[in-house]
Design a protein around this motif. Structure first.
Motif, PDB file in Angstrom:
ATOM      1  N   ASN A   1       0.841  -1.186   0.000  1.00 41.46           N
ATOM      2  CA  ASN A   1       0.000   0.000   0.000  1.00 41.46           C
ATOM      3  C   ASN A   1       0.882   1.244   0.000  1.00 41.46           C
ATOM      4  O   ASN A   1       1.869   1.316   0.737  1.00 41.46           O
ATOM      5  CB  ASN A   1      -0.907  -0.017   1.233  1.00 41.46           C
ATOM      6  CG  ASN A   1      -1.929   1.095   1.218  1.00 41.46           C
ATOM      7  OD1 ASN A   1      -1.591   2.256   1.432  1.00 41.46           O
ATOM      8  ND2 ASN A   1      -3.186   0.745   1.000  1.00 41.46           N
ATOM      9  N   GLN A   2       0.533   2.217  -0.828  1.00 40.60           N
ATOM     10  CA  GLN A   2       1.368   3.413  -0.969  1.00 40.60           C
ATOM     11  C   GLN A   2       1.578   4.161   0.330  1.00 40.60           C
ATOM     12  O   GLN A   2       2.572   4.877   0.480  1.00 40.60           O
ATOM     13  CB  GLN A   2       0.748   4.368  -1.996  1.00 40.60           C
ATOM     14  CG  GLN A   2       1.204   4.127  -3.418  1.00 40.60           C
ATOM     15  CD  GLN A   2       0.795   5.268  -4.322  1.00 40.60           C
ATOM     16  OE1 GLN A   2      -0.359   5.336  -4.724  1.00 40.60           O
ATOM     17  NE2 GLN A   2       1.724   6.149  -4.635  1.00 40.60           N
TER      18      GLN A   2
ATOM     19  N   LYS B   1       4.993   6.642   1.994  1.00 32.55           N
ATOM     20  CA  LYS B   1       4.189   7.857   1.800  1.00 32.55           C
ATOM     21  C   LYS B   1       4.888   8.926   0.979  1.00 32.55           C
ATOM     22  O   LYS B   1       4.252   9.629   0.189  1.00 32.55           O
ATOM     23  CB  LYS B   1       3.812   8.429   3.169  1.00 32.55           C
ATOM     24  CG  LYS B   1       2.968   9.697   3.115  1.00 32.55           C
ATOM     25  CD  LYS B   1       2.637  10.175   4.502  1.00 32.55           C
ATOM     26  CE  LYS B   1       1.885  11.504   4.477  1.00 32.55           C
ATOM     27  NZ  LYS B   1       0.544  11.380   3.880  1.00 32.55           N
TER      28      LYS B   1
ATOM     29  N   LEU C   1       4.250   8.585  -7.358  1.00 32.05           N
ATOM     30  CA  LEU C   1       3.631   7.398  -7.942  1.00 32.05           C
ATOM     31  C   LEU C   1       4.626   6.589  -8.767  1.00 32.05           C
ATOM     32  O   LEU C   1       4.690   5.354  -8.628  1.00 32.05           O
ATOM     33  CB  LEU C   1       2.434   7.799  -8.805  1.00 32.05           C
ATOM     34  CG  LEU C   1       1.713   6.651  -9.510  1.00 32.05           C
ATOM     35  CD1 LEU C   1       1.206   5.620  -8.511  1.00 32.05           C
ATOM     36  CD2 LEU C   1       0.570   7.187 -10.372  1.00 32.05           C
TER      37      LEU C   1
ATOM     38  N   ALA D   1       6.957   4.787  -6.450  1.00 27.99           N
ATOM     39  CA  ALA D   1       6.258   3.723  -5.722  1.00 27.99           C
ATOM     40  C   ALA D   1       6.075   2.490  -6.599  1.00 27.99           C
ATOM     41  O   ALA D   1       6.288   1.350  -6.153  1.00 27.99           O
ATOM     42  CB  ALA D   1       4.909   4.230  -5.235  1.00 27.99           C
TER      43      ALA D   1
ATOM     44  N   THR E   1       8.151  -1.070  -5.824  1.00 25.56           N
ATOM     45  CA  THR E   1       7.289  -2.233  -5.576  1.00 25.56           C
ATOM     46  C   THR E   1       7.675  -3.373  -6.510  1.00 25.56           C
ATOM     47  O   THR E   1       7.891  -4.518  -6.071  1.00 25.56           O
ATOM     48  CB  THR E   1       5.813  -1.851  -5.771  1.00 25.56           C
ATOM     49  OG1 THR E   1       5.461  -0.822  -4.842  1.00 25.56           O
ATOM     50  CG2 THR E   1       4.904  -3.057  -5.559  1.00 25.56           C
TER      51      THR E   1
ATOM     52  N   ILE F   1       0.022  -3.373  -5.914  1.00 25.66           N
ATOM     53  CA  ILE F   1       0.149  -2.125  -5.170  1.00 25.66           C
ATOM     54  C   ILE F   1      -1.235  -1.592  -4.821  1.00 25.66           C
ATOM     55  O   ILE F   1      -2.179  -1.710  -5.604  1.00 25.66           O
ATOM     56  CB  ILE F   1       0.944  -1.080  -5.975  1.00 25.66           C
ATOM     57  CG1 ILE F   1       1.273   0.154  -5.114  1.00 25.66           C
ATOM     58  CG2 ILE F   1       0.199  -0.670  -7.249  1.00 25.66           C
ATOM     59  CD1 ILE F   1       2.311   1.071  -5.745  1.00 25.66           C
TER      60      ILE F   1
ATOM     61  N   LEU G   1      -3.104   1.823  -4.183  1.00 27.52           N
ATOM     62  CA  LEU G   1      -2.871   3.213  -4.555  1.00 27.52           C
ATOM     63  C   LEU G   1      -3.612   4.185  -3.637  1.00 27.52           C
ATOM     64  O   LEU G   1      -4.619   3.837  -3.021  1.00 27.52           O
ATOM     65  CB  LEU G   1      -3.311   3.444  -5.997  1.00 27.52           C
ATOM     66  CG  LEU G   1      -2.581   2.610  -7.058  1.00 27.52           C
ATOM     67  CD1 LEU G   1      -3.241   2.793  -8.411  1.00 27.52           C
ATOM     68  CD2 LEU G   1      -1.103   2.992  -7.126  1.00 27.52           C
TER      69      LEU G   1
END
Length: 279
Positions: A7-8, A12, A16, A19, A23, A31, A33
């Motif tokens: 989970n993004q 934090k 995007l 991330a 991942t 993932i 979002l």
């Protein structure tokens, strides 16, 4: 580890594109979002990035925050949730096969100056009902997330899995379900009964640990699995018994983790997940 989703929120401060990259490079296939990083690049670009990543999308966080009693504020909140539903559908469609068009809903807390907890819960339930047709039209599942009671005043008036199930039970399972997050539900003496009741209604399953002592901000009190007090094997077995076969998100709000290198966090998450959840 095929069902692990990062989970993004756990990384934090990563944008995007970062991330998605960390991942994938950590060997994680999915993932979860968040709307804010998606908004930073715009939905069109976010869809393209997700499509290029080859990752599944396990959910979009978050909608909700619809407990306002003021009609104007309520209408604005519902419109914002309709936009979130559209984003969820687009991002899930862009994801790899097995992606889930799930929008996580956090009810919201008490309006300023309001002490009517039952009234706020009723308004949250009404909002989910009002959004059901929009979700059905977009092929999206609304996942009502109960939050630990420590957040009832300011974030989530729906505090137990039983309350979340009460909200969705009259709606089709293809439209409305629940989000089971270990941090929020692990303490509940009725957990086994309520997870069994949730069969066919678990839209997403999220894990992180409950650590003590709490840091100064209770919102940032989540820990990596295995560092706290939650029985992941036991709760996961309950969830699996309902027939849930979807991705399992690791969602951690923790300043030390946020301050760490996102690639290192992704790798650390994969190792902790394998050791504690193992699916």
């Amino acid at each position: 580890m095929s069902r692990l989703s990062l989970n993004q929120a756990t990384i934090k401060y990563a944008d995007l594109a970062t991330a998605l990259t960390v991942t994938r490079e950590a060997g994680i296939a999915s993932i979860g979002l968040w709307r804010e990083p998606v908004a930073e690049v715009g939905l069109r670009q976010a869809v393209a990035l997700v499509a290029d990543s080859g990752l599944r999308v396990s959910s979009l966080c978050r909608g909700g925050f619809f407990t306002a009693s003021d009609p104007t504020l309520r209408a604005r909140a519902l419109d914002e949730n309709r936009r979130a539903i559209e984003e969820t559908a687009a991002l899930a469609e862009a994801g790899a096969p097995g992606s889930s068009p799930v929008l996580v809903l956090v009810a919201g807390g008490l309006p300023e100056g309001d002490r009517d907890l039952a009234g706020a819960r009723a308004r949250a339930a009404d909002a989910v009902g009002e959004l059901a047709a929009d979700a059905a039209g977009a092929g999206v599942v609304l996942a009502v997330e109960p939050m630990n009671p420590i957040y009832a005043a300011d974030r989530g008036v729906i505090s137990t899995l039983g309350q979340a199930l009460d909200v969705v039970e009259e709606l089709p399972a293809a439209v409305a379900g629940v989000a089971v997050d270990t941090f929020h539900v692990w303490w509940d003496p009725a957990l086994q009964q309520q997870i069994a009741r949730a069969a066919g209604r678990i839209a997403t399953y999220q894990v992180c640990d409950w650590i003590t002592p709490f840091p100064g901000d209770a919102l940032l009190s989540r820990g990596m699995m295995g560092e706290g007090h939650i029985d992941f094997a036991g709760i996961t077995a309950m969830v699996e018994k309902t027939g849930y076969t979807g991705d399992i998100e690791v969602e951690i709000f923790n300043q030390e983790i946020w301050n760490s290198d996102p690639a290192a966090v992704a790798e650390r998450t994969a190792k902790a997940f394998a050791a504690t959840v193992g699916l």
